[in-house]
Scaffold this motif. Structure first.
Motif, PDB file in Angstrom:
ATOM      1  N   LEU A 370       0.714  -1.146  -0.064  1.00  0.00           N
ATOM      2  CA  LEU A 370      -0.072   0.097  -0.147  1.00  0.00           C
ATOM      3  C   LEU A 370       0.899   1.356  -0.005  1.00  0.00           C
ATOM      4  N   GLU A 371       1.902   1.195   0.892  1.00  0.00           N
ATOM      5  CA  GLU A 371       2.806   2.490   0.905  1.00  0.00           C
ATOM      6  C   GLU A 371       3.653   2.743  -0.261  1.00  0.00           C
ATOM      7  N   ASP A 372       4.116   1.692  -1.048  1.00  0.00           N
ATOM      8  CA  ASP A 372       5.045   1.883  -1.981  1.00  0.00           C
ATOM      9  C   ASP A 372       4.311   2.155  -3.230  1.00  0.00           C
ATOM     10  N   GLY A 373       2.954   1.810  -3.464  1.00  0.00           N
ATOM     11  CA  GLY A 373       2.089   1.856  -4.200  1.00  0.00           C
ATOM     12  C   GLY A 373       1.873   0.851  -5.382  1.00  0.00           C
ATOM     13  N   SER A 374       2.552  -0.220  -4.830  1.00  0.00           N
ATOM     14  CA  SER A 374       2.367  -1.516  -5.845  1.00  0.00           C
ATOM     15  C   SER A 374       1.015  -2.334  -5.632  1.00  0.00           C
ATOM     16  N   LEU A 375       0.091  -1.931  -4.450  1.00  0.00           N
ATOM     17  CA  LEU A 375      -0.958  -2.276  -4.499  1.00  0.00           C
ATOM     18  C   LEU A 375      -1.917  -1.439  -4.922  1.00  0.00           C
ATOM     19  N   HIS A 376      -2.674  -1.699  -6.048  1.00  0.00           N
ATOM     20  CA  HIS A 376      -3.829  -0.903  -6.753  1.00  0.00           C
ATOM     21  C   HIS A 376      -5.074  -0.974  -5.904  1.00  0.00           C
ATOM     22  N   ILE A 377      -5.708  -1.858  -5.630  1.00  0.00           N
ATOM     23  CA  ILE A 377      -7.125  -2.050  -5.135  1.00  0.00           C
ATOM     24  C   ILE A 377      -7.110  -2.783  -3.873  1.00  0.00           C
ATOM     25  N   LEU A 378      -7.337  -2.337  -2.567  1.00  0.00           N
ATOM     26  CA  LEU A 378      -7.708  -3.069  -1.587  1.00  0.00           C
ATOM     27  C   LEU A 378      -9.196  -3.262  -1.074  1.00  0.00           C
ATOM     28  N   ILE A 379      -9.541  -4.478  -0.842  1.00  0.00           N
ATOM     29  CA  ILE A 379     -10.873  -4.772  -0.470  1.00  0.00           C
ATOM     30  C   ILE A 379     -10.917  -5.012   0.882  1.00  0.00           C
ATOM     31  N   GLY A 380     -11.857  -4.747   2.037  1.00  0.00           N
ATOM     32  CA  GLY A 380     -11.891  -5.138   3.296  1.00  0.00           C
ATOM     33  C   GLY A 380     -13.041  -4.751   4.003  1.00  0.00           C
ATOM     34  N   THR A 381     -12.922  -5.004   5.274  1.00  0.00           N
ATOM     35  CA  THR A 381     -13.906  -4.630   6.230  1.00  0.00           C
ATOM     36  C   THR A 381     -13.553  -3.124   7.010  1.00  0.00           C
ATOM     37  N   HIS A 382     -14.074  -2.823   7.900  1.00  0.00           N
ATOM     38  CA  HIS A 382     -13.506  -1.556   8.632  1.00  0.00           C
ATOM     39  C   HIS A 382     -11.975  -1.736   9.136  1.00  0.00           C
ATOM     40  N   ALA A 383     -11.456  -2.711   8.867  1.00  0.00           N
ATOM     41  CA  ALA A 383     -10.079  -2.615   9.143  1.00  0.00           C
ATOM     42  C   ALA A 383      -9.340  -1.992   8.343  1.00  0.00           C
ATOM     43  N   LEU A 384      -9.955  -1.424   7.272  1.00  0.00           N
ATOM     44  CA  LEU A 384      -9.273  -0.595   6.337  1.00  0.00           C
ATOM     45  C   LEU A 384      -9.173   0.861   6.666  1.00  0.00           C
ATOM     46  N   ILE A 385      -9.990   1.096   7.801  1.00  0.00           N
ATOM     47  CA  ILE A 385      -9.766   2.478   8.298  1.00  0.00           C
ATOM     48  C   ILE A 385      -9.113   2.541   9.694  1.00  0.00           C
ATOM     49  N   GLU A 386      -8.312   1.585  10.083  1.00  0.00           N
ATOM     50  CA  GLU A 386      -7.619   1.420  11.252  1.00  0.00           C
ATOM     51  C   GLU A 386      -6.305   2.598  10.722  1.00  0.00           C
TER      52      GLU A 386
END
Length: 702
Positions: A370-386
């Motif tokens: 996520l931080e280096d930009g190589s992940l384009h799409i992240l799917i998840g629960t409210h774990a995303l907003i931690e």
């Protein structure tokens, strides 16, 4: 009304005092003079009409009699309970009147030679009419006391009644409150609005709502007070929307053709419907405009919202941004992840899943990508907003089933980049237009109102317990064709133990009719651990089990195209939109699908409407309108948390015209005076601050 007077503590109103004041706070949440005046009557009775005893024909309405008492005596019932019985008569006959409490007061009050006005609702038993605990007043007093033609009836409680604050007692203290502020009212609506919509003054409105002298006065008061209530809600919503669009610049997605074009030409599972094309154009216009997108995407179950959301996320990826999708449950997040991964297979787009049960090593890898930009799409629960989840450059956030998330959670997504990402909110619960306009007025609304090709409407039937054997026979014939079946039981928290017993009993009955090893079951309910639930669902998804027996935990997010039958037990205990959501779990494949609603023989009038509506239509928006009329806005979409449920007099189901009118008026005021700085708008600003003093929306405006 003078705002200082509005905040007068309730105990300082004549006739209240500390003891009654404390009870009004606890029992009715009435803290101030303003709260008291907003405790509106729930009905009115006409005290100008008198009947004779021989006129009594129904127990449906309150009636008023004039007569005398022939006798009054105290006795005991078989179980030793004391009762007081009087025989009340006029020139046309006599009727029995009974009291179960307050004997001494009543015995002292009633004199056999005096004429009384009796008011109450008749009972009918063993062929005769009678009255229990009616209101009673000497005729001479009653004539003096008719303060209004239509007398108000207020909701109260046993504890308040015990201290004299029955409906009549509340009416008296409201009269005292109105007397206290007579001539001290301040207009809170702009004069232009009052005159333009032919509204009566605020002082008249409160006088007429509590003590109307005619039906015409009552209607004028209702119109004025409903208008005022909706107008200030709309101001809150309009201001939020305007401030968001002005203050939040949006990322501009310049290059949005690379992956999107490849996906469109090579991966699209079916030809897009016209509705999907229209919505994609609206999204594209938003993300290229330079303003932050805040869009609500409404679409019935199976209308293809996920496909639209995926193409919106590809627009972000093509423009050099990241995208995420947040779902309310792990099951739904996994479903989205599987669907989207399959659709993107072969494209150079990295997709990952992040939920509470993601292993630590995998979580670290996701954070790094996520931080280096190589992940384009992240799917998840409210774990995303931690707080630990940090994006390189988040450009679009998709939120599924918005009503499961609070405003704060949406706000946390805003902070995942230096300027807020574009937001696309999706819901499969169709929301009537007026409710959407008020609940989500800060969002633009897009609607997918077509089903993709090949999706057939689900045939819905109503059966009672008497048809159980035929139902089992039908289920066996579907299983013989290789299909799978859901059987859903209600689970309502107040009686969770009873419901679990019903579920267990239901499973036993099913297992007798569908014996092992010929038939396999999956069982899912709210008391199970997430791992056990996932295991049972996995067995059903893979086709190992024929029948999934569940409580409503399957309402959202299980996609099994091979499941063609949804049996809903005790269907009368489900809300209409819940029934519609459950029905949407089938009909996802090419085969004809069925929804069977099983109920008892006796149904309430509301339950009959719900069942009939389900059998008649598959249109989620029509169902949502009927649901709104049956339940009001308080329960739908979790609006209990939205503040709308605090409406005292307006009703989003029946006042749809006023919702539109007040929205137009709020928009017009905003254009004329965005910060309400003109002297003539100061009272409106002060009243707005008084209403929203404790809410975030006030802060945004002031």
């Amino acid at each position: 009304m003078n705002f200082e007077l509005a905040h007068t503590p309730i105990e300082y109103i004549k006739g209240v005092g500390p003891k009654r004041g404390e009870l009004l706070r606890k029992e009715l949440n009435i803290h101030t003079l303003d709260d008291l005046l907003h405790h509106f009557p729930f009905r009115y009775v006409d005290r100008t009409t008198f009947h004779t005893i021989s006129d009594i024909k129904t127990t449906e309405v309150d009636i008023q009699l004039i007569g005398k008492f022939k006798s009054i005596q105290e006795s005991k019932t078989k179980n030793g309970r004391r009762i007081l019985t009087g025989l009340f008569y006029d020139d046309t006959g006599s009727v029995e009147v009974t009291w179960f409490q307050g004997f001494k007061l009543i015995k002292d009050y009633i004199k056999l030679d005096k004429t009384y006005v009796l008011f109450g609702r008749p009972n009918y038993f063993n062929g005769t009419f009678s009255f229990i605990h009616p209101e009673l007043e000497e005729k001479s007093n009653a004539e003096q006391q008719v303060a209004s033609v239509l007398q108000p009836v207020y909701s109260t409680t046993e504890k308040l009644t015990a201290v004299g604050l029955h409906s009549k007692g509340i009416s008296k203290i409201i009269q005292n409150a109105l007397e206290l502020i007579k001539g001290k009212w301040q207009e809170v609506l702009p004069l232009k609005v009052v005159e333009g919509h032919q509204l009566i003054s605020r002082e008249e409105a409160f006088l007429y709502i509590h003590f109307p002298q005619s039906e015409e006065q009552l209607q004028k008061a209702r119109k004025r007070l409903k208008f005022e209530e909706l107008f200030f809600i709309q101001i809150s919503v309009v201001w939020q929307k305007m401030l968001v669009s002005q203050n939040n610049k949006g990322f501009i997605f310049r290059e949005i053709h690379n992956h999107l074009r490849t996906f469109y030409h090579q991966k699209l599972p079916y030809k897009l419907t016209n509705a999907q094309i229209r919505v994609l154009r609206e999204i594209r216009a938003d993300v290229t405009s330079g303003k932050q997108m805040n869009r609500l995407l409404q679409g019935d179950v199976g209308s293809g919202k996920t496909l639209v959301a995926l193409q919106a996320m590809l627009m972000a990826v093509d423009a050099g941004f990241q995208a995420c999708m947040m779902a309310p449950t792990e099951i739904l997040a996994q479903q989205h992840y599987q669907t989207i991964s399959e659709m993107l297979f072969g494209l150079p787009v990295n997709v990952k899943l992040l939920t509470g049960s993601t292993k630590t090593a995998e979580r670290r890898e996701i954070h790094r990508m996520l931080e280096d930009g190589s992940l384009h799409i992240l799917i998840g629960t409210h774990a995303l907003i931690e707080d630990t989840v940090s994006f390189n450059n988040l450009g679009l956030a998709v939120i599924d089933e918005q009503h499961r998330f609070g405003v704060e959670q949406r706000g946390k997504l805003w902070k995942k980049n230096t300027q807020p990402p574009h937001i696309l909110v999706m819901t499969a619960t169709p929301i009537p237009r007026t409710l959407a306009m008020t609940l989500y007025g800060d969002l633009e609304v897009s609607v997918i109102d077509e089903l993709p090709p090949g999706r057939k409407p689900v045939a819905t039937y109503h059966v009672t317990e008497a048809h159980r054997l035929r139902l089992f026979g039908f289920m066996k014939s579907e299983i013989a064709k290789g299909r799978q079946i859901y059987v859903v039981y209600p689970l309502i928290e107040e009686s969770e133990k009873l419901d679990l017993l019903a579920l267990e009993q239901g499973i036993e009955n099913l297992q007798r009719a569908f014996p092992l090893p010929d038939y396999q079951f999956s069982v899912v309910h709210g008391r199970m651990s997430p791992e056990d639930k996932a295991h049972e669902m996995e067995r059903f998804v893979k086709g190992i089990s024929n029948i999934m027996v569940a409580t409503t935990v399957i309402e959202v997010g299980v996609n099994v195209p091979n499941a063609t039958v949804m049996v809903i037990e005790n269907a009368e205990r489900f809300g209409l939109s819940q029934l519609h959501q459950l029905r949407g779990r089938v009909g996802r494949g090419a085969e004809k699908s069925y929804c069977i609603l099983v109920t008892g023989n006796k149904l309430s009038s509301d339950a009959k409407v719900r069942i009939e509506t389900m059998c008649r239509t598959n249109d989620g928006f029509e169902i949502a309108e009927i649901d709104l009329q049956l339940r009001g806005p308080g329960d739908i979409m979790g609006t209990r948390q939205s503040g709308l449920v605090n409406m005292k007099i307006a009703n989003l189901a029946t006042d749809q015209h006023l919702v539109q009118v007040t929205r137009d008026a709020a928009l017009s005021l905003y254009k004329d005076d965005p910060k309400l700085t003109k002297p003539e708008h100061r009272p409106s600003l002060l009243y707005y601050q008084h209403l929203y003093a404790s809410s975030a929306s006030y802060a945004k405006i002031s």
